[in-house]
Design a protein around this motif. Structure first.
Motif, PDB file in Angstrom:
ATOM      1  N   LEU A   5       0.843  -1.189   0.000  1.00 53.97           N
ATOM      2  CA  LEU A   5       0.000   0.000   0.000  1.00 53.97           C
ATOM      3  C   LEU A   5       0.878   1.239   0.000  1.00 53.97           C
ATOM      4  N   THR A   7       0.625   5.578  -0.896  1.00 52.29           N
ATOM      5  CA  THR A   7      -0.268   6.701  -1.170  1.00 52.29           C
ATOM      6  C   THR A   7       0.448   7.667  -2.092  1.00 52.29           C
ATOM      7  N   GLU A  31      -6.234   0.989  -9.598  1.00 48.79           N
ATOM      8  CA  GLU A  31      -4.978   0.307  -9.299  1.00 48.79           C
ATOM      9  C   GLU A  31      -4.539  -0.577 -10.461  1.00 48.79           C
TER      10      GLU A  31
END
Length: 83
Positions: A5, A7, A31
């Protein structure tokens, strides 16, 4: 491949563009679309690198003084029996 993950900040216009491409069926998610675009970019970069290397190899091999007609004749005789 492991999923990590991360950002990233993108302008609203870019997010809208991603959403439009997803809505048009180019990918199932943002994604997946970004992953596909990154993979395509890597593939294109590899092709460009191979092309650049081939050009450099050609330059390194030297030049032949030949007219277009002479080259055409040479290639026709060289590949006359090729299928």
């Amino acid at each position: 491949m492991a999923t990590v993950l991360k950002t990233i900040l993108l302008p609203e216009e870019t997010i809208a563009g991603l959403d439009a491409l997803v809505a048009a069926g180019h990918a199932e998610t943002r994604e997946a679309l970004v992953a596909d675009l990154v993979a395509r970019e890597a593939e294109q970069a590899a092709k460009q690198k191979a092309f650049d290397e081939a050009i450099e190899e050609g330059f390194a091999s030297g030049f032949v003084e030949m007219t277009v007609d002479e080259l055409r004749s040479h290639l026709r005789s060289r590949y006359a029996n090729a299928t």
